[in-house]
Design an enzyme around this catalytic site. Sequence first.
Site, short mmCIF file in Angstrom:
data_model
loop_
_atom_site.label_atom_id
_atom_site.label_comp_id
_atom_site.label_asym_id
_atom_site.label_seq_id
_atom_site.Cartn_x
_atom_site.Cartn_y
_atom_site.Cartn_z
N ASP A 95 0.82 -1.21 0.00
CA ASP A 95 0.00 0.00 0.00
C ASP A 95 0.85 1.25 0.00
O ASP A 95 2.03 1.24 0.37
CB ASP A 95 -0.95 0.01 1.19
CG ASP A 95 -0.24 0.12 2.54
OD1 ASP A 95 0.77 -0.57 2.73
OD2 ASP A 95 -0.69 0.91 3.39
N GLU A 132 0.12 -1.33 5.58
CA GLU A 132 1.15 -0.94 6.54
C GLU A 132 1.05 0.53 6.89
O GLU A 132 1.28 0.93 8.03
CB GLU A 132 2.53 -1.25 5.95
CG GLU A 132 3.70 -1.09 6.93
CD GLU A 132 4.37 0.28 6.88
OE1 GLU A 132 5.33 0.50 7.65
OE2 GLU A 132 3.93 1.14 6.09
N GLU A 133 0.69 1.36 5.91
CA GLU A 133 0.67 2.80 6.11
C GLU A 133 -0.40 3.24 7.11
O GLU A 133 -0.34 4.35 7.63
CB GLU A 133 0.46 3.53 4.78
CG GLU A 133 1.61 3.35 3.79
CD GLU A 133 2.88 4.08 4.21
OE1 GLU A 133 2.89 4.68 5.29
OE2 GLU A 133 3.84 4.06 3.43
#
Length: 418
Positions: free
Chosen positions: A88, A183-184
Amino acid sequence: MLASPITFTHDVTERFLRYVVIDTQSDPASPTCPSTEKQKNLGRLLASELQAMGLKDAHLDEHGYVYATIPANTGKKVPVICFCSHMDTSPDCTGANVKPQLVKNYRGGDIVLPADPTQVIRAAEHPALAEQIGHDIVTTDGTTLLGADNKAGLAEIMDAARFLIQNPDIKHGTIKILFTPDEEIGRGVDKADLKKLGADFAYTMDGESAGNIEDETFSADGATITIEGVSTHPGFAKGKMEHAIKIAAAILDRLPRDTCSPETTEGKQGFLHPIGISGALEKATIGFIVRDFTDEGLKEKEALLEGIVKEVMKDYPRSTYRMEVRHQYRNMKQVIDRHPQTVDYAIEAIKRAGLTPVRSSIRGGTDGSRLSFMGLPCPNIFAGEHAFHSRLEWVSRQDMEKAAETIVHLAMIWEEKA
């Protein structure tokens, strides 16, 4: 040991340019996993490319994770190593319709981005550019982020996997590949199946400057302040109304001005950071993130925040507040220090790739933070990305190639040391 005489071939830049044009922006407001279905578009491509390399178990699961295995080609018993990157891109800046640009043989100075000349990667503001003379630098056209965070890491792992498969004379143990969504937005390993992965140690490829190895992250909490004010008709409010939004504003106004914020701290200094405010007369909410390298530092900042709230509330005796603190992740150094070989071998691999290792701390978190506490010790290795989460994001072809070479050397070192 001197750098190995391996003759490397690379397709990392071609891969990177292929991946960045796929929009994979995550969405913190979405409850699903992955938070955006479009992340699977890249996941399907990666799984297909891994299968085409001959990795028969490569697949994208229902939660948007890509798994694959490069089988061992040695008779030694070697710990199983995983290389991990996230698919992502940040919600902070659009990742749709990315148009990458290649600045060949960079000669120094500012880089003006072609579609929006107001977007300038200024050498004075990006000192890392001074190390890039002669490199080929990939940027955007100035209208989107690039996605080097973390598609550079994806491309590097894929390039290294291809090279190891095509060069079976390079001995290594079993290598696992894990590509994660979200993850972001802090949910990158929520649905990761570590039993299926079957790794003993891991490395995220998600760092900045070439040569960096990071074994320490912030510890992180989220905090929410909910204020219940006193609502009355504004025409008859004197001495009665206690406005929740104004209470929230007073709390924000009393936060430290010269310290304890992202814009006033660096190095090992932590901070309190308001990330959102919402509400109306009767009820208002402020969201914070709290960051420090120690658990004690987190507690001190949370106590500071609650102290400010209590002082403000003295002026509003009929209103109430509630403070909730949520654990997010902890400094992975607490785990990494128990497995020093993970960092020692990475430092040796960086040297063999012809770089000078730099051991540093991350003023943020990675998937490795949570993986470490889930039982998979996971330092972070450079991917070459710079100015991430912005339209000024850039990465160098040569740095990505060195990251891929570091992966190959690291696989060799684990086999040698076994």
